[in-house]
Design an enzyme around this catalytic site. Sequence first.
Site, PDB file in Angstrom:
ATOM      1  N   GLY A 100       0.822  -1.209   0.000  1.00  0.00           N
ATOM      2  CA  GLY A 100       0.000   0.000   0.000  1.00  0.00           C
ATOM      3  C   GLY A 100       0.855   1.258   0.000  1.00  0.00           C
ATOM      4  O   GLY A 100       0.505   2.266  -0.632  1.00  0.00           O
ATOM      5  N   ARG A 128      -7.908  -2.943  -1.165  1.00  0.00           N
ATOM      6  CA  ARG A 128      -7.716  -1.807  -0.239  1.00  0.00           C
ATOM      7  C   ARG A 128      -8.184  -0.486  -0.858  1.00  0.00           C
ATOM      8  O   ARG A 128      -8.087  -0.279  -2.065  1.00  0.00           O
ATOM      9  CB  ARG A 128      -6.240  -1.734   0.196  1.00  0.00           C
ATOM     10  CG  ARG A 128      -5.849  -3.010   0.923  1.00  0.00           C
ATOM     11  CD  ARG A 128      -4.434  -2.973   1.411  1.00  0.00           C
ATOM     12  NE  ARG A 128      -4.246  -1.959   2.425  1.00  0.00           N
ATOM     13  CZ  ARG A 128      -3.065  -1.646   2.933  1.00  0.00           C
ATOM     14  NH1 ARG A 128      -1.974  -2.252   2.504  1.00  0.00           N
ATOM     15  NH2 ARG A 128      -2.958  -0.715   3.858  1.00  0.00           N
ATOM     16  N   GLN A 175       0.256   7.810   4.675  1.00  0.00           N
ATOM     17  CA  GLN A 175       0.359   7.548   3.241  1.00  0.00           C
ATOM     18  C   GLN A 175      -0.367   8.627   2.448  1.00  0.00           C
ATOM     19  O   GLN A 175       0.116   9.091   1.416  1.00  0.00           O
ATOM     20  CB  GLN A 175      -0.219   6.165   2.919  1.00  0.00           C
ATOM     21  CG  GLN A 175       0.638   5.046   3.494  1.00  0.00           C
ATOM     22  CD  GLN A 175       0.079   3.674   3.222  1.00  0.00           C
ATOM     23  OE1 GLN A 175      -1.027   3.530   2.700  1.00  0.00           O
ATOM     24  NE2 GLN A 175       0.832   2.655   3.574  1.00  0.00           N
ATOM     25  N   ASP A 325       0.561  -0.098  13.100  1.00  0.00           N
ATOM     26  CA  ASP A 325       0.956  -1.398  12.538  1.00  0.00           C
ATOM     27  C   ASP A 325       1.237  -2.435  13.622  1.00  0.00           C
ATOM     28  O   ASP A 325       1.431  -3.610  13.320  1.00  0.00           O
ATOM     29  CB  ASP A 325       2.212  -1.233  11.666  1.00  0.00           C
ATOM     30  CG  ASP A 325       1.909  -0.477  10.384  1.00  0.00           C
ATOM     31  OD1 ASP A 325       0.731  -0.447   9.970  1.00  0.00           O
ATOM     32  OD2 ASP A 325       2.846   0.083   9.797  1.00  0.00           O
ATOM     33  N   ARG A 356      -7.463  -6.396  10.066  1.00  0.00           N
ATOM     34  CA  ARG A 356      -6.623  -6.935  11.149  1.00  0.00           C
ATOM     35  C   ARG A 356      -7.378  -7.149  12.452  1.00  0.00           C
ATOM     36  O   ARG A 356      -6.911  -7.897  13.313  1.00  0.00           O
ATOM     37  CB  ARG A 356      -5.398  -6.035  11.372  1.00  0.00           C
ATOM     38  CG  ARG A 356      -4.392  -6.188  10.249  1.00  0.00           C
ATOM     39  CD  ARG A 356      -3.155  -5.354  10.426  1.00  0.00           C
ATOM     40  NE  ARG A 356      -2.176  -5.707   9.393  1.00  0.00           N
ATOM     41  CZ  ARG A 356      -1.158  -4.950   9.041  1.00  0.00           C
ATOM     42  NH1 ARG A 356      -0.954  -3.778   9.631  1.00  0.00           N
ATOM     43  NH2 ARG A 356      -0.318  -5.360   8.104  1.00  0.00           N
ATOM     44  N   ARG A 401       1.842  -9.098   8.927  1.00  0.00           N
ATOM     45  CA  ARG A 401       1.805  -8.838  10.371  1.00  0.00           C
ATOM     46  C   ARG A 401       0.891  -9.836  11.106  1.00  0.00           C
ATOM     47  O   ARG A 401       1.094 -10.100  12.288  1.00  0.00           O
ATOM     48  CB  ARG A 401       1.425  -7.384  10.648  1.00  0.00           C
ATOM     49  CG  ARG A 401       2.469  -6.421  10.078  1.00  0.00           C
ATOM     50  CD  ARG A 401       2.474  -5.052  10.677  1.00  0.00           C
ATOM     51  NE  ARG A 401       3.153  -4.120   9.791  1.00  0.00           N
ATOM     52  CZ  ARG A 401       4.483  -3.986   9.666  1.00  0.00           C
ATOM     53  NH1 ARG A 401       5.300  -4.721  10.397  1.00  0.00           N
ATOM     54  NH2 ARG A 401       5.012  -3.118   8.817  1.00  0.00           N
TER      55      ARG A 401
HETATM   56  C1  S3P Z   1       2.908   3.915   6.271  1.00  0.00           C
HETATM   57  C2  S3P Z   1       1.786   4.437   6.842  1.00  0.00           C
HETATM   58  C3  S3P Z   1       0.768   3.636   7.535  1.00  0.00           C
HETATM   59  C4  S3P Z   1       1.275   2.234   7.865  1.00  0.00           C
HETATM   60  C5  S3P Z   1       2.011   1.619   6.713  1.00  0.00           C
HETATM   61  C6  S3P Z   1       3.205   2.473   6.307  1.00  0.00           C
HETATM   62  C7  S3P Z   1       3.856   4.824   5.603  1.00  0.00           C
HETATM   63  O1  S3P Z   1      -0.352   3.485   6.687  1.00  0.00           O
HETATM   64  O2  S3P Z   1       0.211   1.400   8.242  1.00  0.00           O
HETATM   65  O3  S3P Z   1       2.482   0.330   7.054  1.00  0.00           O
HETATM   66  O4  S3P Z   1       4.995   4.395   5.293  1.00  0.00           O
HETATM   67  O5  S3P Z   1       3.497   5.987   5.372  1.00  0.00           O
HETATM   68  P1  S3P Z   1      -1.578   4.545   6.690  1.00  0.00           P
HETATM   69  O6  S3P Z   1      -1.085   5.803   6.117  1.00  0.00           O
HETATM   70  O7  S3P Z   1      -2.617   3.893   5.822  1.00  0.00           O
HETATM   71  O8  S3P Z   1      -1.996   4.648   8.123  1.00  0.00           O
END
Ligand code: S3P
Length: 449
Positions: A100, A128, A175, A325, A356, A401
């Site tokens: 993702g 997703r 993200q 996470d 999860r 995970r």
């Molecule tokens: C991440 C942000 C998180 C995290 C993912 C990595 C990142 O996701 O769960 O494993 O590197 O910016 P979300 O932005 O969807 O919370």
Amino acid sequence: MTHPTPIAREIQPSGPLTGRVRVPGDKSISHRSLMLSALAVGTSRIEGLLEGEDVLATAAAMRAMGATISRSDDAVWSVQGVGVGGLLQPATALEMGNSGTSTRLLMGLVASHPITATFIGDASLSKRPMGRVITPLSQMGADITSSPGGRLPLMLRGICPAIPITYTLPVASAQVKSAVLLAGLNTPGITRVIEPVATRDHSERMLRGFGAIVTVEASPQGRIIEITGEAKLKPQQIVVPGDPSSAAFLVVAATIVPGSDVVVENVGLNPTRAGLFTALRLMGASIEEQNPREVGGEPVADLRVRHAALTGIEIPPDLAPSMIDEYPVLFVAAAFATGRTIARGADELRVKESDRIAAMAAALGAAGARVEEVEDGMIIDGTGGDPLPGDATIATLLDHRIAMSMAVAALHCRKGNAGGAITLDDASPVATSYPAFFDQIAQLQSGGA
Ligand code: S3P
């Protein structure tokens, strides 16, 4: 993408874990190291890059868009960038696998370049939600055609110049924040993100480190982050600190397995990531920080973790973004605590590599833990330190995970003829973020240094 053949793996209850191990590089920082290096003018060097499948998907995508990326025999990566604005049209679809982070951050990068990219991924990633990045990137002028429900596969036609926006995050997501900031890199003027709830800040730190003008200001609405576009990024020498999200499994394993005494070296302790260690300490864990230092602009320490009796608590919901996470493995820790743990305010867990909350409720329930799934988390009545019955097969659902959390739970299940072993129906997802996981557990089981 077709996923590799599932690899079932049985994990037996364990004796004490002892010795020292060094966790691999941080996944979030590794992705960003490759992306920003690929946009700098000149050659960056990256040490300690996480060589997991997710990060390799980012490397492949940056290569497909023009960067020259190589790895030396001693695992130092060199990236010759194309400069901000210089990304090339990829010849084929970008294969994002399970990642993702690769998908959402790269969508941001492509959005402000005059190129078109198609994003595809595995069965987990294709479920997703991408609407959360499609909305702001469309406001910036990108043209995005997604599969129904805002999912992959999707095609993104970038635009140059894109339109700078001010965007208030509707969900606490690093993200989404990063996608907008990365789109802002090649957008004239100032692109602004307001985050009502602080999330991991690696993008802000690293963009600054590469020479972009990024300001962060606290306000009653939350953190206001501004990036000045049409930036020139300067190549960097990067050392990636160890991943606290990977360390989390070893820390919980050492905490729950009686007699354990482990040092987990090189753990990144950025406050936007370290919530699990705070929560575990509130429950009574013994986690001592040794040799605190700075690596790659991030606070890092070695963590000495000794077995400790845990007490159930109500997990402070404001810790959620800094341990998002880590909830699956926190649920495991809580399953061995004395009394009740209430972990709520974590709705985002439902849209990770798997749901999860449902996945861990099913998995821990199958292993004999007393858990109640609630909409935004879980309520867990622990064993008071006793082993779980175990003797279960766990569906890992293409989620690294879930696989690693249940591998940790397996270490403290009932021994003897009655079974106790936990079988993961598919352990292969572990390779996305922590290829050395099972080897490092084995090393600690043999007291390895
Ligand atoms: C991440 C942000 C998180 C995290 C993912 C990595 C990142 O996701 O769960 O494993 O590197 O910016 P979300 O932005 O969807 O919370």
